[in-house]
Design an enzyme around this catalytic site. Sequence first.
Site, PDB file in Angstrom:
ATOM      1  N   LYS A  20      -6.001   3.900   9.082  1.00 63.39           N
ATOM      2  CA  LYS A  20      -5.029   4.796   8.446  1.00 63.39           C
ATOM      3  C   LYS A  20      -5.473   6.245   8.546  1.00 63.39           C
ATOM      4  O   LYS A  20      -4.683   7.143   8.825  1.00 63.39           O
ATOM      5  CB  LYS A  20      -4.853   4.388   6.983  1.00 63.39           C
TER       6      LYS A  20
ATOM      7  N   SER B 180       0.797  -1.225   0.000  1.00 65.45           N
ATOM      8  CA  SER B 180       0.000   0.000   0.000  1.00 65.45           C
ATOM      9  C   SER B 180       0.832   1.277   0.000  1.00 65.45           C
ATOM     10  O   SER B 180       0.286   2.365  -0.080  1.00 65.45           O
ATOM     11  CB  SER B 180      -0.982  -0.003   1.168  1.00 65.45           C
TER      12      SER B 180
END
Length: 800
Positions: A719, A676
């Site tokens: 996140k 990611s």
Amino acid sequence: MSQFPVLPLRDIVVFPHMIVPLFVGRDKSVAALEAAMAADKEIFLVAQVDPAEDDPVREDLYEMGVTATVLQLLKLPDGTVRVLVEGKQRARLGELTTGDKGHLLATLDLVGGEESDEQTPETAALMRSVVDQFENYAKLNRKLPAETAVQLGEIDNAAQLADAVAANINVKVADKQALLVELDAAKRLEMGFALMEGELGVLQVEKKIKSRVKRQMEKTQREYYLNEQLKAIQRELGNEGEEGDGDEIAELTQKIATLKLSKEARTKATAELKKLKTMAPMSAEATVVRNYLDVLLGLPWGKKSKIKRDIAAAQAVLDEDHYALEKVKDRIVEYLAVQARTNKLKGPILCLVGPPGVGKTSLGKSIAKATGREFIRQSLGGVRDEAEIRGHRRTYIGSLPGKIVTNLKKAGASNPLFLLDEIDKLGQDFRGDPASALLEVLDPEQNARFNDHYLEIDIDLSDVMFVCTANTLNLPQPLLDRMEIIRLEGYTEDEKVEIAERHLIAKQIEAHGLKEGEFTLTNEGLRALIQRYTREAGVRTLEREIAKLARKALRQILEGKATSVTVTPDNLADYAGVQKYRHGLSETENQIGAVTGLAWTEVGGELLTIESVTVPGKGAAKVTGKLGDVMKESIETAFSFVKARAPSYGIKPSLFHRKDVHIHLPEGAVPKDGPSAGIGMVTSIVSTLTGIPIRKEVAMTGEVTLRGRVLPIGGLKEKLLAALRGGITTVLIPQENEKDLAEIPANVKEGMTIIPVSHVDEVLRLALTEPLEAIDWTDADELAALPPAPIAPAGGELHH
Ligand SMILES: Nc1ncnc2c1ncn2[C@@H]1O[C@H](COP(=O)(O)OP(=O)(O)OP(=O)(O)O)[C@@H](O)[C@H]1O
Ligand SMILES: [Mg+2]
């Protein structure tokens, strides 16, 4: 031929040279003695055939007797007489008449001369063996004085020895008389020997019997004594001496009869009890059996807590104990609703998954409270042995039942809530796989017949409600299949503030014994504490920091320095210590090559810096920072992408002939992995190669393909929370993750600008401080920019 007064003897035969005391009571005998004393003190001693005869006539007396001298005579007050006589010579009874005092008078035929001193070797041998025999005899016969044997050894005349032996052995009068009658000394010795032999046999048997009887007696006495001692010891130890094992057995019997045991358990318990009865109470085996019965009978047979089925009440309990977590609580209440209606637990097991300190364990406790079940927390962290779950077989010394059985016993009800905590920390090694034992426990189809190795019988776990917790979903697939995963994500700052104000502060005030009004943490103070002293998904560190404040405050109050303490942002450092985190931007300036990425870890979301620089080289990418394979590959991909698109980003491809790119992810020692960070890598590399700085307030996450497409990522909420905590204002997320924004709390979305992107070009446009300008690039330019090629020597090889 002279006449001798006769003294008939009832139970003794006197031999020549023997000195014997006699008690004389019969008138006739006393008269005989008086007659003897009046003359030369000589008297004839002869044994009676029948000792009971009081007035013996000729036929009542033996023929052979001895003459004797009266050595002493003592008249006793009662008319009887005690005399000491010494035997002289054998004599045969001749005529018997009555004397003037009414006593017996006899003429005697003296027998003598046979007592010669002459010794043949045979007689000598005979004498020696007789003396030996006598010694043995004397040892067994306690009535003989010890020195008699010694005295006999000194006699050297066979006849005298024979008489001495005859006088000392303990045989019947008739036998003694026979010895008296025999005139041949050698024969007498033989006879004496034979008599002693017989007597010895009898004595030996007698001795054996005596000692056997004695031993028997001793044993019984010893046992009695020891038993008494044992009882005394038990009493000392407080084991109720009076109600010994008899009562224990009775108690167990009673338990077996009254408990609602399963059929199998009853059979087993009865069999074990039977075994116990035959065992010595304090033996090791008995202890093993007793322990077993303790465990078996200690299980909550037929005992159940009353389950609360009020769903509204359950919701209220959960709300009361935990702030936020709405979705999680909803899901739990739904689960409880199904149970309340179907009355069954069959169905998936709840598994609460999330970072540390978000309230998984405490939620488990609340569920127990809400449903009225006993709460049992069983930590699986570090359990690596199947036997810890399932128990050891009883053949092992010190074997124990497994944790499931032990905890069930502890719960005291057959329907508790088992919180299997930290199920993802379950170990596995050569001692068997605890996960496979858990499979059986958690499978509703199987757990009605869970078999513990120690108990050896099936127990029913179908009424137990299992709830698991884990930090990650890193679990064996078969276990995952049986569970319904409920995710708990981290809290936002506002949620943390609420949780602290509603629960944590009050909890710590109480735990520290602080009184009403003594400790206050203002809202701003709390926020500052969260921002500067914690960086976590949950509230565990926050709770600890609050505890620290409470502790310091308490100390001040006790030291008399203050009566109450109010913590505000201004005096926070006095109580909490040096600030731990810098709240706000992770970078203070726009930098070249440094990108803020967003990572998802077990402990929640994290800001992740990606740095790169160029170094002299040949167009390779160097990576450091403890990266996993997936991340390394994603760097390769990013680098190839940038190389391929170089001119359109204003990068001269010739640069790659002179430079390498070094990419590093601090902190260098923490392992990192996952794809990611892809768009972050591209951005960092482009920034480094073009020299255009990156906006400090932008963070980004997204996987990148070789053609620059942005692919979706996981853990979006974590996140975003991390970005918010880190003071980021703009977050770039993959377009395909836009749908997940629906689940993100509004205040998170409001606090930042979240921009979905689908291609790297968009990312670069948003993240870099200046727009990129494509350059025209032709092959000719490229060739001109190449360094001069080395010239190889003609026709020869190139030597280094
Ligand atoms: N939403 C909440 N409301 C009230 N208190 C909470 C909430 N979330 C967590 N807490 C409190 O935070 C503390 C830590 O929670 P808990 O021990 O349950 O964490 P956990 O998720 O089990 O963590 P770990 O994975 O490390 O075991 C507990 O005191 C708990 O009561
Ligand atoms: Mg926990």
